[in-house]
Design a protein around this motif. Sequence first.
Motif, short mmCIF file in Angstrom:
data_model
loop_
_atom_site.label_atom_id
_atom_site.label_comp_id
_atom_site.label_asym_id
_atom_site.label_seq_id
_atom_site.Cartn_x
_atom_site.Cartn_y
_atom_site.Cartn_z
N THR A 1 0.85 -1.19 0.00
CA THR A 1 0.00 0.00 0.00
C THR A 1 0.88 1.24 0.00
O THR A 1 2.07 1.18 0.35
N ALA A 2 0.30 2.36 -0.39
CA ALA A 2 1.04 3.62 -0.46
C ALA A 2 0.11 4.77 -0.15
O ALA A 2 -1.08 4.76 -0.52
N ALA B 1 1.48 7.14 -11.32
CA ALA B 1 2.94 7.30 -11.24
C ALA B 1 3.50 6.57 -10.02
O ALA B 1 4.56 5.94 -10.10
N THR B 2 2.80 6.64 -8.91
CA THR B 2 3.29 5.97 -7.70
C THR B 2 3.26 4.46 -7.85
O THR B 2 4.21 3.76 -7.48
N SER B 3 2.17 3.93 -8.40
CA SER B 3 2.09 2.48 -8.58
C SER B 3 3.10 2.00 -9.60
O SER B 3 3.61 0.86 -9.50
N GLY B 4 3.43 2.82 -10.58
CA GLY B 4 4.43 2.42 -11.56
C GLY B 4 5.84 2.45 -11.03
O GLY B 4 6.74 1.80 -11.60
N VAL C 1 6.75 1.44 -7.95
CA VAL C 1 6.97 0.35 -7.00
C VAL C 1 6.46 -0.93 -7.62
O VAL C 1 5.28 -1.04 -8.00
N ALA C 2 7.33 -1.91 -7.74
CA ALA C 2 6.95 -3.18 -8.33
C ALA C 2 5.95 -3.91 -7.44
O ALA C 2 6.12 -3.99 -6.22
N GLY C 3 4.88 -4.39 -8.06
CA GLY C 3 3.88 -5.14 -7.32
C GLY C 3 2.86 -4.30 -6.59
O GLY C 3 2.01 -4.84 -5.87
N LEU C 4 2.91 -2.99 -6.73
CA LEU C 4 1.96 -2.11 -6.05
C LEU C 4 0.76 -1.86 -6.97
O LEU C 4 0.89 -1.28 -8.05
N ASP C 5 -0.39 -2.33 -6.53
CA ASP C 5 -1.62 -2.15 -7.28
C ASP C 5 -2.10 -0.70 -7.14
O ASP C 5 -2.08 -0.14 -6.03
N ARG C 6 -2.48 -0.10 -8.24
CA ARG C 6 -2.91 1.29 -8.19
C ARG C 6 -4.14 1.47 -7.32
O ARG C 6 -4.40 2.57 -6.82
N ARG C 7 -4.90 0.41 -7.12
CA ARG C 7 -6.08 0.50 -6.25
C ARG C 7 -5.69 0.61 -4.78
O ARG C 7 -6.52 1.00 -3.95
#
Length: 553
Positions: free
Chosen positions: A173-174, A197-200, A202-208
Amino acid sequence: MDFLNKAYRQVADLFLSMTPAARITAGLLLVVVVVSLVLMFRFRNSGEGEYLFGGRDFSQSELGAMETAFAKAGLKESEIVGFRMRVPRLQKDLYLAALVEGNAQPPGFADVEQVAAEASSPFESRQQQETRLKIARQSKIAGVVAGIPEIESATVQLDEQRSGGLHGKVEKTALVAVKPLGNRYLDDELARTIRNATSGAVAGLDRRNVTVLDINAGKTWSAMGEDGRASASESAYASHKAMYERMWRDKIVAMLAYLPGVIVGVNVELDPKLNSQQNSRKIDPQAIAVSTQESDETSTASDAGPAGRPGAASNGVSNSSAVVQTQPSGTNEFARATSQQQSVVSTTDLKTTEAGLTPTKVGAVINVPSSYFVKVWREQHPTPEGEEPAAPDSAELSKIEAETTKKIEEQVARLLPSLPAGEDQYPLVVVKTYQDLPAPAIEEPSTTNKALIWFAAHWQTVGMTLVGLVSLIVLRGMIRSAATRMPQEEPARLVATPEIADETESEETPPEPVLKRRFRSTGPTLRDELTSMVKEDPDTAANVLRNWIGDAA
């Protein structure tokens, strides 16, 4: 060298001929001139500023960090101009070094992840290394987000949770907390951009799983709603609607670029189905033969004829010889042909998949400023040279407005999706006129204001220049007054008596030489003056001495 020696002797003689007070004043003025020239040169060099990093804009937090670094280094000549930092050109290296020492470099000019990796130690644990890299990654993502022109500052917090043991699933999560410039708020498009941009990064971070916090508005932007479904800003219908409206608005604005001040609004209605699939089967009335089987059969049958009467005698059973009589018999032949065919009915299966969320109706509203019609009228009715421009007629303006409206409707209607046959396209295009009020003219600064602004920026240079000029003028005046000092009467009375003076005046003699007048003027000593006269003009000195000796005799 002779020129320098003469100049030195002249200056020395002039300085010795001054009174003590004049000597002190001249020395002070000379010091003021030298100091003024040094200050002028130093201020001119340091005052020519240069913007750091090519004039890039910085956020308020970045500018504050840079000022703090400069203050720690004792550098006080930086200046914030808008969102840029200006420093003296000749001291630019000092200011850059201060940024490095104060760890105040703007994001993008230093790879924090690389710095964190280089700072690792072989004695630290793997968890410590991962934590350092995680913090560095958070700082780097925050710097990238803060680099967006609409964002003033940003912070990023990354977290992850593992479920199912050591090799279980990891959920990341972020949280991205941003502060837009001034009192602005985030919009849907910018929040979606930050989330992607944030999800892209970090590998494996879902934009949701990325939440954006608007500090100014106190509002969060999340891809998931409270019920676990997509939020309104992330719904497929809303995003597709915004995309289509932006696409058609850009097309219309580009086509109407010749209209200054035109305002375009677009509304798009979409098919609410995400997608549609149709299956159909078509039967061909003509059957198709699959297999055919044919057979031929032929048979022959013979007839033995009629039989005798019953009994042994009739059947030829006796002890006596029998006589066999042959009777004719009949033969029958049969032929049969069979054919068998197997046929099936032909069918065609059709599967059609249509894209969903497609525009079903697109409407546009175009607002044209009324000043445009006045400009068109003036182009059609140019004012002759030397005459005042005439006022446009209202009827002619109405005609121009009607022609322009029809032209815009035809142009825009061709860009919109076609409606079914029989439906009118033009109700979807609405052209209106709005009264554009002239903006107040910006008064240009007067010459006095320009002069004051220039003086406010360069008053130190002007002041130093004036001090230097005044000092030079005063020093020059003192030098000239000492060189052209008027002769006094007492030396003249020592040289000649009144009778001799009267006789001298009565005689017609040529003008007194300069050196003789100099001899009469006051000087350091009479001996020095006489010595100088003998060296410069021996004849005049001999005449003076001759007169003295004659008068004394």
